[in-house]
Design a protein around this motif. Structure first.
Motif, PDB file in Angstrom:
ATOM      1  N   ALA A  44      10.988  -2.242  16.967  1.00  0.00           N
ATOM      2  CA  ALA A  44      10.295  -1.415  15.970  1.00  0.00           C
ATOM      3  C   ALA A  44      11.179  -0.250  15.553  1.00  0.00           C
ATOM      4  N   TYR A  45      10.954   0.223  14.343  1.00  0.00           N
ATOM      5  CA  TYR A  45      11.682   1.393  13.862  1.00  0.00           C
ATOM      6  C   TYR A  45      11.109   2.648  14.508  1.00  0.00           C
ATOM      7  N   SER A  46      11.984   3.568  14.878  1.00  0.00           N
ATOM      8  CA  SER A  46      11.559   4.753  15.612  1.00  0.00           C
ATOM      9  C   SER A  46      11.948   6.033  14.871  1.00  0.00           C
ATOM     10  N   GLU A  47      10.944   6.785  14.459  1.00  0.00           N
ATOM     11  CA  GLU A  47      11.201   8.081  13.846  1.00  0.00           C
ATOM     12  C   GLU A  47      11.818   9.032  14.871  1.00  0.00           C
ATOM     13  N   GLU A  48      11.302   9.000  16.087  1.00  0.00           N
ATOM     14  CA  GLU A  48      11.772   9.912  17.121  1.00  0.00           C
ATOM     15  C   GLU A  48      13.230   9.655  17.490  1.00  0.00           C
ATOM     16  N   ALA A  49      13.669   8.394  17.437  1.00  0.00           N
ATOM     17  CA  ALA A  49      15.037   8.055  17.829  1.00  0.00           C
ATOM     18  C   ALA A  49      16.041   8.275  16.705  1.00  0.00           C
ATOM     19  N   THR A  50      15.568   8.608  15.511  1.00  0.00           N
ATOM     20  CA  THR A  50      16.460   8.803  14.365  1.00  0.00           C
ATOM     21  C   THR A  50      16.928  10.252  14.315  1.00  0.00           C
ATOM     22  N   PRO A  51      18.219  10.515  14.551  1.00  0.00           N
ATOM     23  CA  PRO A  51      18.719  11.892  14.576  1.00  0.00           C
ATOM     24  C   PRO A  51      18.563  12.570  13.214  1.00  0.00           C
ATOM     25  N   GLU A  52      18.428  13.882  13.250  1.00  0.00           N
ATOM     26  CA  GLU A  52      18.303  14.688  12.035  1.00  0.00           C
ATOM     27  C   GLU A  52      19.473  15.659  11.934  1.00  0.00           C
ATOM     28  N   PHE A  53      19.862  15.937  10.688  1.00  0.00           N
ATOM     29  CA  PHE A  53      20.969  16.866  10.458  1.00  0.00           C
ATOM     30  C   PHE A  53      20.766  17.547   9.118  1.00  0.00           C
ATOM     31  N   GLY A  54      21.164  18.801   9.040  1.00  0.00           N
ATOM     32  CA  GLY A  54      21.157  19.514   7.771  1.00  0.00           C
ATOM     33  C   GLY A  54      19.875  20.277   7.522  1.00  0.00           C
ATOM     34  N   SER A  55      19.806  20.856   6.329  1.00  0.00           N
ATOM     35  CA  SER A  55      18.667  21.707   5.963  1.00  0.00           C
ATOM     36  C   SER A  55      18.066  21.366   4.608  1.00  0.00           C
TER      37      SER A  55
ATOM     38  N   ASN B  16       0.811  -1.223   0.000  1.00  0.00           N
ATOM     39  CA  ASN B  16       0.000   0.000   0.000  1.00  0.00           C
ATOM     40  C   ASN B  16       0.843   1.271   0.000  1.00  0.00           C
ATOM     41  N   GLY B  17       2.166   1.110  -0.055  1.00  0.00           N
ATOM     42  CA  GLY B  17       3.040   2.279  -0.077  1.00  0.00           C
ATOM     43  C   GLY B  17       3.337   2.849   1.292  1.00  0.00           C
ATOM     44  N   GLU B  18       2.865   2.167   2.345  1.00  0.00           N
ATOM     45  CA  GLU B  18       3.086   2.644   3.703  1.00  0.00           C
ATOM     46  C   GLU B  18       3.847   1.608   4.540  1.00  0.00           C
ATOM     47  N   LEU B  19       4.495   0.669   3.859  1.00  0.00           N
ATOM     48  CA  LEU B  19       5.212  -0.386   4.577  1.00  0.00           C
ATOM     49  C   LEU B  19       6.489   0.124   5.222  1.00  0.00           C
ATOM     50  N   THR B  20       7.072   1.169   4.652  1.00  0.00           N
ATOM     51  CA  THR B  20       8.363   1.663   5.131  1.00  0.00           C
ATOM     52  C   THR B  20       8.347   3.185   5.234  1.00  0.00           C
ATOM     53  N   ARG B  21       9.288   3.702   6.023  1.00  0.00           N
ATOM     54  CA  ARG B  21       9.475   5.143   6.147  1.00  0.00           C
ATOM     55  C   ARG B  21      10.965   5.423   6.294  1.00  0.00           C
ATOM     56  N   CYS B  22      11.367   6.646   5.994  1.00  0.00           N
ATOM     57  CA  CYS B  22      12.767   7.026   6.137  1.00  0.00           C
ATOM     58  C   CYS B  22      12.874   8.536   6.330  1.00  0.00           C
ATOM     59  N   LYS B  23      14.049   8.967   6.778  1.00  0.00           N
ATOM     60  CA  LYS B  23      14.396  10.389   6.847  1.00  0.00           C
ATOM     61  C   LYS B  23      15.597  10.590   5.925  1.00  0.00           C
ATOM     62  N   PRO B  24      15.366  10.799   4.635  1.00  0.00           N
ATOM     63  CA  PRO B  24      16.488  10.877   3.695  1.00  0.00           C
ATOM     64  C   PRO B  24      17.367  12.094   3.943  1.00  0.00           C
ATOM     65  N   ILE B  25      18.648  11.952   3.601  1.00  0.00           N
ATOM     66  CA  ILE B  25      19.618  13.030   3.792  1.00  0.00           C
ATOM     67  C   ILE B  25      20.324  13.306   2.471  1.00  0.00           C
ATOM     68  N   SER B  26      20.581  14.576   2.196  1.00  0.00           N
ATOM     69  CA  SER B  26      21.230  14.949   0.941  1.00  0.00           C
ATOM     70  C   SER B  26      22.717  14.634   0.987  1.00  0.00           C
ATOM     71  N   ASP B  27      23.329  14.553  -0.191  1.00  0.00           N
ATOM     72  CA  ASP B  27      24.770  14.326  -0.269  1.00  0.00           C
ATOM     73  C   ASP B  27      25.531  15.418   0.476  1.00  0.00           C
ATOM     74  N   ALA B  28      25.121  16.668   0.267  1.00  0.00           N
ATOM     75  CA  ALA B  28      25.839  17.794   0.866  1.00  0.00           C
ATOM     76  C   ALA B  28      25.725  17.786   2.387  1.00  0.00           C
ATOM     77  N   ASP B  29      24.526  17.518   2.904  1.00  0.00           N
ATOM     78  CA  ASP B  29      24.355  17.494   4.355  1.00  0.00           C
ATOM     79  C   ASP B  29      25.112  16.324   4.981  1.00  0.00           C
ATOM     80  N   LEU B  30      25.071  15.156   4.340  1.00  0.00           N
ATOM     81  CA  LEU B  30      25.807  14.008   4.859  1.00  0.00           C
ATOM     82  C   LEU B  30      27.302  14.279   4.824  1.00  0.00           C
ATOM     83  N   ALA B  31      27.774  14.900   3.742  1.00  0.00           N
ATOM     84  CA  ALA B  31      29.197  15.225   3.633  1.00  0.00           C
ATOM     85  C   ALA B  31      29.614  16.188   4.735  1.00  0.00           C
TER      86      ALA B  31
END
Length: 292
Positions: A263-274, A151-166
């Protein structure tokens, strides 16, 4: 700085980030990895304080990943230690939290070797890359349906750009608090599902959303059938692994795995960049319109 894997998109971005910080960067070529002796000589000549590895198997096949994800990194670590490097930064992947694939086991094997090496280490495990979530831009732009697994809701992610990861990787050079740590990292949230990715593409392209569902079980069936020939031909072994990889990414989220709940946790996944996936999609769609 000594950088391995600078020919890839992430590696090039890391080289740019390091240079902008004023570091002197030596980039290893593929020829430097021809054998351990050649690699040791190249590293010794560079005399790096920090070694950064962005190398990874391109195919994910069992043989390729053992050669690249494990052995090439192991050779690089040995050369770094011989050259008295002080710090080794490894670009890994967040999916090694739940290892079922050959490349995940190879990455984990090297991660363990690095942590036991005695050298200061930093392991960076990014979530999803913008590029890996952009393969259907042309389909959407051309009015074709967006392909979903289930159904397109099986997975989720917080993608990061090349520049932010670098930038995150480059910051690991000077931030001593990031040494001897495993660092999962994602881009700006919230976490997004494949269906939401498709809806975003259609909105930016000015088209009505159209979706087509594919069952992930097809990949499992394909891997089972191809595995029957794996003991006899490497081709079957590689294709069976590709099917397993497809099934894994169709059913597993790229977020931090909570060890207590499993379980996978959105809250526990750190965020970085803009940088945002939305802006990335907008640029690709506008570029495609101009190109036509």
């Amino acid at each position: 700085m000594l950088l391995a894997g600078a020919s890839g998109t992430i590696g090039r971005a890391v080289a740019t980030a390091l240079s902008s910080d004023g570091h002197r960067v030596t980039c290893l070529s593929r020829a430097d990895f021809a054998d351990a002796a050649t690699l040791a000589k190249a590293v010794a000549e560079a005399r790096p304080e920090t070694v950064i590895s962005c190398i990874a198997s391109r195919s994910g096949s069992p043989k390729d990943t053992q050669t690249v994800d494990y052995q090439a990194n192991a050779n690089l670590l040995a050369a770094a230690q011989a050259a008295d490097a002080r710090h080794f930064i490894l670009l890994s992947a967040i999916c090694v939290q739940k290892p079922r694939l050959a490349f995940q086991h190879a990455k984990l094997a090297f991660e363990a070797e690095l942590q036991d090496s005695g050298i200061d280490w930093t392991i960076v495990r990014p979530t999803a890359f913008f590029k890996s979530l952009s393969g259907q831009i042309a389909r959407v732009r051309d009015g074709k349906p967006f392909l979903l697994f289930g159904n397109g809701e099986l997975t989720r992610c917080k993608p990061i750009s090349d520049a932010d990861l670098a930038r995150f990787i480059a910051d690991c050079v000077t931030r001593t608090g990031r040494r001897n740590c495993v660092l999962p990292i994602g881009g700006p949230g919230p976490a997004i599902s494949p269906r939401e990715q498709g809806a975003m593409m259609f909105e930016l392209a000015g088209r009505e959303p159209r979706f087509r569902s594919i069952s992930p079980s097809l990949f499992k069936l394909a891997s089972h059938l191809l595995s029957l020939g794996a003991p006899f031909f490497d081709w079957f072994a590689a294709k069976a692994e590709y099917a397993r990889i497809a099934h894994y990414y169709a059913t597993e989220s790229m977020l931090v795995l909570d060890p207590e709940t499993g379980a996978y946790s959105e809250e526990a996944t750190p965020e970085f960049g803009s940088d945002t996936l939305r802006d990335h999609y907008r640029r690709l769609i506008e570029k495609g319109v101009r190109d036509t």
